[in-house]
Design an enzyme around this catalytic site. Structure first.
Site, PDB file in Angstrom:
ATOM      1  N   ALA A 190       0.737  14.030 -22.891  1.00  0.00           N
ATOM      2  CA  ALA A 190       0.350  12.690 -23.345  1.00  0.00           C
ATOM      3  C   ALA A 190       1.245  12.157 -24.478  1.00  0.00           C
ATOM      4  CB  ALA A 190      -1.113  12.685 -23.781  1.00  0.00           C
ATOM      5  N   LYS A 200      -0.845   6.846 -23.687  1.00  0.00           N
ATOM      6  CA  LYS A 200      -0.386   7.288 -25.003  1.00  0.00           C
ATOM      7  C   LYS A 200       1.099   6.926 -25.134  1.00  0.00           C
ATOM      8  CE  LYS A 200      -4.487   9.244 -24.823  1.00  0.00           C
ATOM      9  NZ  LYS A 200      -4.663  10.564 -24.273  1.00  0.00           N
ATOM     10  N   TYR A 244       0.826  -1.205   0.000  1.00  0.00           N
ATOM     11  CA  TYR A 244       0.000   0.000   0.000  1.00  0.00           C
ATOM     12  C   TYR A 244       0.865   1.262   0.000  1.00  0.00           C
ATOM     13  CZ  TYR A 244      -3.985   3.016   1.097  1.00  0.00           C
ATOM     14  OH  TYR A 244      -4.960   3.982   1.050  1.00  0.00           O
ATOM     15  N   HIS A 253     -20.028  13.632 -26.502  1.00  0.00           N
ATOM     16  CA  HIS A 253     -19.726  12.712 -27.608  1.00  0.00           C
ATOM     17  C   HIS A 253     -19.645  11.249 -27.191  1.00  0.00           C
ATOM     18  CE1 HIS A 253     -15.960  14.210 -25.890  1.00  0.00           C
ATOM     19  NE2 HIS A 253     -15.368  13.107 -26.296  1.00  0.00           N
ATOM     20  N   ASP A 281       0.506  19.433 -20.965  1.00  0.00           N
ATOM     21  CA  ASP A 281      -0.314  18.238 -21.110  1.00  0.00           C
ATOM     22  C   ASP A 281       0.531  17.325 -21.990  1.00  0.00           C
ATOM     23  OD1 ASP A 281      -2.024  16.259 -21.886  1.00  0.00           O
ATOM     24  OD2 ASP A 281      -3.723  17.576 -22.288  1.00  0.00           O
ATOM     25  N   PHE A 298      -7.249  19.692 -24.929  1.00  0.00           N
ATOM     26  CA  PHE A 298      -7.870  18.383 -25.162  1.00  0.00           C
ATOM     27  C   PHE A 298      -9.266  18.384 -24.529  1.00  0.00           C
ATOM     28  CE2 PHE A 298      -8.442  13.837 -23.996  1.00  0.00           C
ATOM     29  CZ  PHE A 298      -8.454  13.332 -25.281  1.00  0.00           C
ATOM     30  N   ASP A 299     -10.160  17.494 -25.000  1.00  0.00           N
ATOM     31  CA  ASP A 299     -11.562  17.573 -24.541  1.00  0.00           C
ATOM     32  C   ASP A 299     -11.723  17.371 -23.032  1.00  0.00           C
ATOM     33  OD1 ASP A 299     -10.994  14.860 -24.793  1.00  0.00           O
ATOM     34  OD2 ASP A 299     -12.929  14.313 -25.628  1.00  0.00           O
TER      35      ASP A 299
HETATM   36  C1  LIG Z   1      -5.819  11.253 -23.650  1.00  0.00           C
HETATM   37  C2  LIG Z   1      -5.494  12.621 -23.328  1.00  0.00           C
HETATM   38  C3  LIG Z   1      -5.857  13.182 -22.095  1.00  0.00           C
HETATM   39  C4  LIG Z   1      -6.687  12.453 -21.073  1.00  0.00           C
HETATM   40  O1  LIG Z   1      -6.113  11.276 -20.692  1.00  0.00           O
HETATM   41  P1  LIG Z   1      -6.947   9.953 -20.302  1.00  0.00           P
HETATM   42  O2  LIG Z   1      -5.884   8.989 -19.949  1.00  0.00           O
HETATM   43  O3  LIG Z   1      -7.745   9.560 -21.497  1.00  0.00           O
HETATM   44  O4  LIG Z   1      -7.826  10.308 -19.156  1.00  0.00           O
HETATM   45  C5  LIG Z   1      -5.467  14.485 -21.855  1.00  0.00           C
HETATM   46  N1  LIG Z   1      -4.800  15.196 -22.764  1.00  0.00           N
HETATM   47  C6  LIG Z   1      -4.442  14.690 -23.959  1.00  0.00           C
HETATM   48  C7  LIG Z   1      -3.667  15.527 -24.940  1.00  0.00           C
HETATM   49  C8  LIG Z   1      -4.786  13.397 -24.302  1.00  0.00           C
HETATM   50  O5  LIG Z   1      -4.464  12.914 -25.492  1.00  0.00           O
END
Ligand SMILES: *Cc1c(COP(=O)(O)O)cnc(C)c1O
Length: 459
Positions: free
Chosen positions: A217, A258, A72, A450, A215, A124-125
């Protein structure tokens, strides 16, 4: 003879996929209310819905799973991941989260309040969702060139420095908690941000006392494009470029699904202990104790290994060449797509593909459904449906670009699959003049609609 390009890996395990016929697909997509998220995976032949969590882990990552420490608190897997993150990104402090949006939730809980303004390149969304959920405002400062899909520009993810400075000037500093640089910029087509632009954003933000958050990813794909397209970085290694990119920021959120090539996971990286401490409270509340967050020990181990594999030049070259292979076949057939091609996906320009379809009938969604009907290929709409309604007026927001994104999972499909996808889309392109009507919404959620929207064919 010059030796041709070939993948930097071979296949050790396979998974069967099934072709279907058009009659079956017509029935299935109707049952799914014309929302591709509602299809079962068995109803899809080549699944390009997302590159998120859909990659193939390596033999070494699977081996790491067996070594996971499920304690843990203070698990060795936590320290393995902490060291890998510090080594690759330079961030000394980190919090594990179950995925990228959880990282956003935790970090934004510590930093964003009602009425705040959060500029950046196209958010990003889920990022935008987490900003607007807090009644703050996301401002898109991407360069205008990004919205002309025919224009050749090496860094269409760049932030327009003038637009950004105007946001800083027109709003007092305390209302702007951060600027977010999304690398690569998913929403504008998987387009990279140059090192020069990152430096400029960082300098300007420092001048106005605003924090810079990545961000991250697809940070490794962004680094690959910097190496390929920014002359000063041609001789640097991917990892040197990654280190430099992150050196200009205060923190990062990461969807490990990603570029870290795991099926689930995320994290937040921090430069300073103070912000880390503040966010830790929210991590414990929303995710789990700070040494596991939302992750199991074995998943942290696979992620630590994935960070190294995802920043390997040969792997990145294989990956991005495959995306380009698909893009080139489409381009040669005249299919309109965002150019240059993105790092993780081909973004088909639906407005140019179906120029006579009214925007009120969801152009990109219509094209995505047609592609599924044609070949059982699943892409995703990045257009009006994803853009959601304006939080204040509740009117549909019509974005500059209506795209169908064909996201390529990492190390998963072969170039034969890419040829199949190209043929399916080219068939739709050849019969495009027969596509005269689109869809209308019969049911939708108030935010991030969506994922669950239900549609009906316009009569
Ligand atoms: C996928 C993504 C996110 C969110 O990540 P999740 O793992 O799907 O929650 C945030 N920003 C970008 C640019 C992404 O491609």
């Amino acid at each position: 003879m010059q030796l041709p390009f070939a993948e930097s890996y071979k296949i050790k395990m396979v998974e069967s996929i099934h072709r279907s016929n058009r009659n079956e697909r017509e029935k299935w997509i109707k049952e799914a209310r014309y929302n591709l998220f509602n299809l079962r995976s068995e109803q899809v032949f080549v699944d390009l819905l997302t590159d998120s969590g859909t990659g193939a882990m390596s033999d070494r990552q699977w081996s790491e799973m067996m070594l996971g420490d499920e304690s843990y608190a203070g698990a060795s897997s936590y320290y393995k991941l902490k060291n890998a993150i510090a080594d690759i990104t330079g961030f000394e402090f980190f919090l594990p989260t179950h995925q990228g949006r959880a990282a956003e939730n935790v970090l934004f809980s510590a930093m964003i309040k009602e009425g705040d303004i959060v500029p950046g390149n196209s958010h990003f969304d889920t990022t935008k969702g987490h900003i607007e959920f807090r009644k703050a405002i996301a401002v898109d400062c991407t360069i205008d060139e990004a919205f002309d899909t025919t224009l050749d520009h090496p860094f269409k993810g760049n932030i327009d420095i003038e637009k950004l400075e105007n946001v800083f000037i027109n709003n007092s500093g305390h209302k702007i908690p951060m600027v977010i640089i999304t690398i690569t910029c998913n929403t504008s087509g998987g387009q990279p941000v140059s090192m020069q632009n990152i430096q400029q954003v960082s300098q300007l933000s420092q001048k106005y006392g605003v924090k810079v958050i990545f961000d991250g990813a697809r940070f490794a794909e962004n680094a690959y494009f910097i190496k390929k397209r920014e002359p000063a970085y041609a001789d640097k290694t991917i990892r040197e470029i990654v280190r430099e990119m992150f050196s200009y920021s205060d923190a990062m959120t990461m969807s490990s699904k990603k570029d870290a090539i795991v099926n689930m996971g995320g994290f937040i990286g921090f430069r300073e202990e103070e912000l880390f401490n503040k966010a830790s409270v929210f991590n414990i509340m929303f995710e789990g104790f700070i040494t596991y967050g939302g992750m199991s020990g074995r998943d942290m181990n696979a992620l630590a290994q994935g960070l190294y594999e995802g920043t390997d030049f040969d792997y990145l070259e294989t990956r991005i060449s495959q995306v380009e292979y698909l893009g080139k076949m489409l381009k040669d057939a005249g299919v309109p797509a965002q150019f240059p091609f993105g790092g993780h996906a081909i973004f088909v320009d639906a407005k140019r593909f179906l120029p006579d379809l009214p925007k009120e009938q969801y152009i990109a969604q219509t094209l995505a459904v047609e592609l599924y009907l044609e070949g059982g290929v699943r892409g995703v709409e990045i257009g009006t449906i994803m853009a959601d309604r304006d939080p204040i007026t509740r009117e549909n927001r019509y974005p500059n670009l209506e795209m169908v994104r064909l996201a390529i999972p990492r190390r998963t499909y072969t170039n034969n699959h890419m040829e199949y996808v190209a043929a399916s889309l080219i068939n739709v392109f050849e019969r495009r003049s027969g596509i005269k009507t689109g869809y209308c919404i019969v049911k939708e959620a108030p935010i991030l609609r969506h994922f669950t929207v239900e549609l009906e064919k316009v009569k």
